[in-house]
Structure formats: structure tokens, C-alpha cells
Design a protein around this motif. Structure first.
Motif, PDB file in Angstrom:
ATOM      1  N   MET A  19      -4.303   5.412  -0.257  1.00 23.49           N
ATOM      2  CA  MET A  19      -3.395   6.427  -0.795  1.00 23.49           C
ATOM      3  C   MET A  19      -2.840   5.957  -2.133  1.00 23.49           C
ATOM      4  SD  MET A  19       0.114   7.990   0.881  1.00 23.49           S
ATOM      5  CE  MET A  19      -0.713   8.339   2.429  1.00 23.49           C
ATOM      6  N   GLN A  65       6.141   4.629   4.877  1.00 27.44           N
ATOM      7  CA  GLN A  65       6.801   4.253   6.135  1.00 27.44           C
ATOM      8  C   GLN A  65       8.186   3.677   5.870  1.00 27.44           C
ATOM      9  OE1 GLN A  65       4.194   1.618   8.261  1.00 27.44           O
ATOM     10  NE2 GLN A  65       2.588   3.154   8.527  1.00 27.44           N
ATOM     11  N   ARG A 119       3.914  13.386  -1.297  1.00 32.57           N
ATOM     12  CA  ARG A 119       4.484  13.389   0.059  1.00 32.57           C
ATOM     13  C   ARG A 119       5.984  13.116   0.027  1.00 32.57           C
ATOM     14  NH1 ARG A 119      -0.050  11.005   4.251  1.00 32.57           N
ATOM     15  NH2 ARG A 119      -1.872  11.896   3.200  1.00 32.57           N
ATOM     16  N   SER A 131       0.849  -1.193   0.000  1.00 30.44           N
ATOM     17  CA  SER A 131       0.000   0.000   0.000  1.00 30.44           C
ATOM     18  C   SER A 131       0.881   1.238   0.000  1.00 30.44           C
ATOM     19  CB  SER A 131      -0.918   0.025   1.233  1.00 30.44           C
ATOM     20  OG  SER A 131      -0.168   0.235   2.421  1.00 30.44           O
ATOM     21  N   GLU A 188       0.610   3.789   2.013  1.00 22.58           N
ATOM     22  CA  GLU A 188       0.968   4.141   3.387  1.00 22.58           C
ATOM     23  C   GLU A 188       2.196   3.366   3.853  1.00 22.58           C
ATOM     24  OE1 GLU A 188      -3.438   4.839   2.825  1.00 22.58           O
ATOM     25  OE2 GLU A 188      -1.999   3.278   2.307  1.00 22.58           O
ATOM     26  N   GLU A 189       2.234   2.069   3.573  1.00 26.24           N
ATOM     27  CA  GLU A 189       3.367   1.251   3.988  1.00 26.24           C
ATOM     28  C   GLU A 189       4.628   1.640   3.221  1.00 26.24           C
ATOM     29  OE1 GLU A 189       2.500  -2.860   3.768  1.00 26.24           O
ATOM     30  OE2 GLU A 189       0.877  -2.785   5.248  1.00 26.24           O
ATOM     31  N   VAL A 193       1.339   9.479  -2.843  1.00 25.16           N
ATOM     32  CA  VAL A 193       2.631   9.047  -2.297  1.00 25.16           C
ATOM     33  C   VAL A 193       3.748   9.909  -2.879  1.00 25.16           C
ATOM     34  CG1 VAL A 193       4.300   7.154  -2.182  1.00 25.16           C
ATOM     35  CG2 VAL A 193       1.864   6.681  -1.905  1.00 25.16           C
TER      36      VAL A 193
END
Length: 574
Positions: A73, A53, A81, A47, A49-50, A78
Motif C-alpha cells: 500500500m 493500524q 483511506r 508499511s 498497512e501498519e 494510505v
């Protein structure tokens, strides 16, 4: 869930480039891991989000392969960001997507992506692009490191003007009105005559570090260090005007005297009993400024009578004092409090020099508000966030995280896909064991008879080429497709029943990409037609008709695969 992929034997003789794959489709992650794992350390995230991270963790990748269409997302967010964060803004990103329009590609590149590869993915193209952008990124980092190292030999303003093209590296000077600053540490040479060279170096460098930081904060041009003396000027290559340049210079001098009081306390705590004090002289006037020297070696500096006078004022100043000339006083009066002193007889000047002493101001507390200080055996920390730029804050945060990691027990490493072997009693045919088995079989030349000459609904030549011509691996991809895609129409209907058109579109998009990757002929077209209808919010009757057509194509392909593929060889447990 992120998946770290390393060498199968667990040994890494040399640091390999780390690649992060971010894709919500397990089949695509499986394919990319197999494609890249021989040359790179690969980590896969399912994903956006992962993926973020991982990019922000201590497993920071050198390059990111990023899917565009993902639930939650998406790839575009991505990318936004990543580009906004100084810690990740320089990581090259290659978009991987079945969206092939010029507008989509331009949009992704405008967001900051390095490249754009459409699905189905061509292994030679992907490998070549990854290698190319890793080399470009490595070269850019080398140039950045080199330029940063060279910049330390130049005043920041000069360095910036050379890089932005506003100044050329040629022998050229001009006459400008400047404010010139000289300082030295009173009796430094005599006081340190018996010291070890390392002790002198430590003290001088800690002093220069603090004074240089203050000079940068006030916009000064740091000319040079001469022994324990510092030469600084204001007014070139950038100026705020003669008056404001002079005011900034005197305020900088006051800040330096205040910082010197802090340094004395620090040095005393380190066992240096001598209370060193600095003398400062400031003068304003017209000087020659620019590049002096030859075409082989030049120096950006200042010369002239006004420079010499600033040096004489510094020699005449009291320890801990600031002495300014009449020309500087005329510029700063009303902003700076001064006291007139007896005229100074200066070497090289026929007439006495009118001078003024800047009134001393109380030194600030040792630790200003917001400053974190700690000095104990094994730990010395001084953190002043107010003096850090956003980029410097990000670097400081990374350094502090590394320091914390060294103090705390290391977390358990993420399981390595390549190192996963089936435990006794575990079910055979897991992703890791199957991947290892098929690659081993291909290496040994096995499996040449396993692939039939034709399978209805698939162009085997195209599909095999997209599997790097590894027959065992290609069969594994086909089996994964059979295992994981049969229920896609059911899942799309469930999404439509829930009113979630986006989820239905993503399912169609995923099926299109994966089926195209294995060389399917009709199914990718039917999945794309359904995907487009869902994106356009077409009437439900039309969507249902396209879904039925896609379901028929998928069913026919599944039946052809079941009929044509040999039964899988079980992976034996050790």
C-alpha cells in the motif's frame, strides 16, 4: 513492525504531541526518529498497512509523516483511506518523497495531504513544518470545540445557516407561515416541589435529551426550554412547505408521546414512581420570526398571535394528548387521524377556538429492533445505531473501544526504541544503543576529531547539515548506509529476474533518497536515472547499463567510506 519512541528515562511529565512516521526505509525512519524524539512522542511504521493500524488505534497520532513510494500500500492509498475515515480525516499528513514534480505534489495535496516535503529532508524545514501544522491542527480543534459548545445554545439549523453565511447575526425579522409546537409536563412543578435539585435536574435533562433528539430527526427548529416546557416551530430557517411542515410537526408530537411512555418505564426502574405525562398544543399561521433584541444580545425566536394560541392549546390538552387548531387540521387532514373536540375558550381570544385531538397510537415496544439495552449495577447501556449519523457512529465505536479497554487487561506495550538498552550479553551497536551513544557523544562534545575533512563522493557540508550538524549522529548515518546498502544492486537484479519492475524501482528510489540524505553527490543522480528508466519500462539493455553505472558509483562510495571512517567504538554492556 511499529516502533514506539519515548523519553529515554521513561518519564513523561506532560503529554507530548504524537508523531507517526510511515516509511519503508529503515534509515529514513532512524533519521526521523532521531530528529523528532526530543520534542515529540514518535512512533514508526514500516508499511502503509501498519501505519493505518496505528492511526486507527488508541495511539492515534496528532500528525503523520508519510512516504509516498512503498511496497504494498503506497502513501497515496494510505492518504485516501485516512481521508475517508471520520476517525482519521482530521489528522494532518505531510508527504515525504523524492518525487519532486509539480504534478506529483498537486496530486498528493488534492488527496488531502497538508504539506509536501521532498527528499533529501532538510531538518530545519521538517521541524518547522511539523510545528506549524501541529499548531494549526490544535487551533482548528479548539475552534471546533468552541463552535460545538456554542452550537448547543442555538437550533442546529440556525447554527448551520450562520456558519455557511446564509444568515447574518443582525436584528432582522420576517413574517412567515409557521407551525408552532408547545409542550409541558403536567403538574411537574407541584409533583417535584419536595425533590432535591439534583433529582429535578436529572429528570428534566433526560427528558429534554430525548425530546430534542426527536425534534432533530423531524427537522424542527427548537426555540427554547421554559421550565419543563418546550417551544418548537417548523418553517424557518428551512421549510418543506406549509403543509409538509405541519405534517412533520404533528408526527413529531406523536413520536414524543410514544417516547414519553418509554421514559416513564425507565424512570420507574430508577425509583421514580410518579407517572409523568406531557400535553402538546400545535397551531399554524403567520408569525414574526428572526432575531429580536439588541446589538449586544439577541435571540432567534418567534412572536405573534399564532404563537400564543399554540401555548393556549397546550394548556387545554389532556395529559398524554395532542391538541391542534383548525388551521393545522386544514394542512394535515388526510395524513393525520384526528377527532374534533369541544371548542376551547382561550385567554386572550374573544371567540371559541375550534380544536382537534390527534388520535393516540400504541406505544412501540420498549426496545425497538436494532436497539441494544442493558441496565444493571455498574453498567447502563442503550445503543440505537439507527439514530446515529456516520460521524456519531465512529465516535460511539471509539467510546465503546475505550470502555472495553478499561475492562480488559492492557496489552504489553510496544518496545520503546529509546528505552532499549542492550541486555547483558547482547550484541553491541543496535539501532537504539548506537543512537543513544552518538547523541550522548554529541551532547558532551565528543567525536569532533572523528569526521575527516573530506570523503570522496560526499559533500560533507551538505550531509552534516542534514544531520543537524551532529557529527556523531552523522557518522552513525554513514555507518548505517554502509551496513544496509551494499547489496542493493544484487536485490535489484533479483527483482528484475523475477519480472518485478516495481520492486526494482522502489529499491532504486530508496537508495536515491538515503544517499542524498547523507550528502552523496553522484550516486543519487545514477539511482534516479535507473529509477526513471524502470518507471518508464525502458528496454532491458538500457536498464542494465544504468544499473551497472549505479553499482559502480555505489561501490566507489562504499570504498571511500571504509577508508575514511574511523572504526566504530563498541557500546559497552551494562
Amino acid at each position: 513492525m511499529t516502533e514506539a519512541v519515548s523519553e529515554q528515562d521513561g518519564q513523561r511529565p506532560a503529554r507530548r504531541a504524537r508523531v507517526l512516521v510511515v516509511d519503508d526505509t529503515a534509515d529514513v525512519r532512524f533519521f526521523l526518529v532521531a530528529l523528532l524524539r526530543d520534542d515529540y512522542d514518535v512512533e514508526a511504521a514500516e508499511s502503509g498497512e501498519e501505519g493505518l493500524q496505528v492511526a486507527l488505534s488508541d495511539r492515534r497520532p496528532e500528525i503523520i509523516l508519510l512516504d509516498v513510494m512503498m511496497p504494498g500500500m503506497d502513501g497515496y492509498e494510505v492518504m485516501r483511506r485516512l481521508a475517508r475515515d471520520p476517525r482519521t480525516a482530521d489528522i494532518p499528513v505531510i508527504f515525504l518523497t523524492a518525487l519532486s514534480s509539480v504534478e506529483e505534489e498537486q496530486f498528493g495535496l488534492d488527496l488531502g495531504a497538508t504539506d509536501y516535503i521532498t527528499k533529501p529532508i532538510s531538518p530545519p524545514v521538517l521541524l518547522a513544518r511539523v510545528r506549524l501544522h501541529l499548531e494549526r491542527s490544535a487551533n482548528a480543534k479548539r475552534l471546533k470545540t468552541l463552535s460545538e459548545q456554542l452550537s448547543r445554545y442555538l437550533a442546529p439549523q440556525v447554527y448551520q445557516s450562520l456558519f455557511d453565511g446564509s444568515r447574518q447575526a443582525e436584528i432582522q425579522t420576517q413574517r412567515k407561515r409557521l407551525t408552532v409546537f408547545f409542550s409541558d409536563i403536567k403538574n411537574f412543578t407541584a409533583s417535584t416541589a419536595q425533590w432535591q435539585p439534583e433529582e429535578v435536574t436529572f429528570l428534566l435533562n433526560s427528558y429534554f435529551e430525548e425530546m430534542s433528539q426527536i425534534a432533530a430527526e423531524y427537522g424542527a427548529t427548537l426555540d427554547k426550554f421554559i421550565g419543563d416546557a418546550i417551544v418548537i416551530f417548523f418553517g424557518d430557517p428551512h421549510t418543506l412547505g406549509p403543509r409538509q411542515d405541519a405534517v412533520q410537526c404533528v408526527r413529531m408530537a406523536i413520536a414524543m408521546q410514544q417516547r414519553m411512555a418509554e421514559l416513564r418505564q425507565r424512570w420507574k426502574a430508577l425509583g421514580i414512581p410518579k407517572a409523568f405525562e406531557i400535553r402538546i398544543g400545535i397551531n399554524s399561521g403567520f408569525c414574526d420570526v428572526g432575531n429580536f433584541g439588541s446589538n449586544l444580545r439577541m435571540d432567534y425566536t418567534i412572536i405573534g398571535r399564532e404563537v400564543n394560541l399554540a401555548a393556549r392549546l397546550e394548556q387545554a390538552a389532556e395529559p398524554g394528548g395532542i391538541l391542534i387548531s383548525r388551521d393545522t387540521y386544514d394542512l394535515v387532514q388526510g395524513d393525520i387521524e384526528v377527532e374534533e373536540r369541544e371548542p376551547v375558550i382561550a385567554k386572550g381570544f374573544s371567540e371559541p377556538i375550534t380544536v382537534y385531538a390527534v388520535r393516540k397510537t400504541p406505544a412501540p415496544p420498549a426496545a425497538a429492533a436494532g436497539v441494544i439495552q442493558c441496565d444493571r449495577p455498574g453498567l447502563r447501556l442503550e445503543l440505537d445505531p439507527g439514530r446515529l449519523t456516520p460521524a456519531q457512529r465512529a465516535d460511539a465505536a471509539a467510546e465503546l473501544r475505550r470502555a472495553l479497554d478499561s475492562l480488559e487487561p492492557a496489552p504489553l506495550a510496544v518496545a520503546s526504541i529509546a528505552a532499549l538498552a542492550p541486555a547483558p550479553g547482547a550484541a553491541a551497536g543496535t539501532q537504539a544503543s548506537r543512537l543513544a551513544a552518538v547523541q550522548a557523544a554529541d551532547t558532551a562534545g565528543a567525536g569532533d576529531e572523528a569526521l575527516p575533512d573530506s570523503i570522496a563522493g560526499i559533500n560533507l557540508t551538505v550531509g552534516l547539515s542534514r544531520a543537524m550538524n551532529m557529527k556523531g549522529f552523522y557518522i552513525s548515518m554513514l555507518r548505517r548506509f554502509m551496513d544496509g546498502r551494499a547489496d542493493t544492486p544484487v536485490r535489484i537484479r533479483e527483482a528484475l529476474a523475477a519480472g518485478d519492475l516495481k520492486a526494482a524501482e522502489l529499491l532504486s528510489h530508496s537508495l536515491r533518497g538515503v544517499s542524498a540524505q547523507i550528502g552523496a553527490t553522484q550516486l543519487p543522480q545514477d539511482a534516479e536515472a535507473l529509477e526513471q528508466a524502470l518507471r518508464d519500462n525502458a528496454p532491458r539493455e538500457g536498464i542494465d547499463e544504468l544499473l551497472l553505472r549505479m553499482e559502480e558509483s555505489l561501490g566507489e562510495l562504499m570504498e571511500a567510506l571504509r577508508s575514511a571512517l574511523p572504526p566504530p567504538d563498541p557500546v559497552k554492556s551494562p
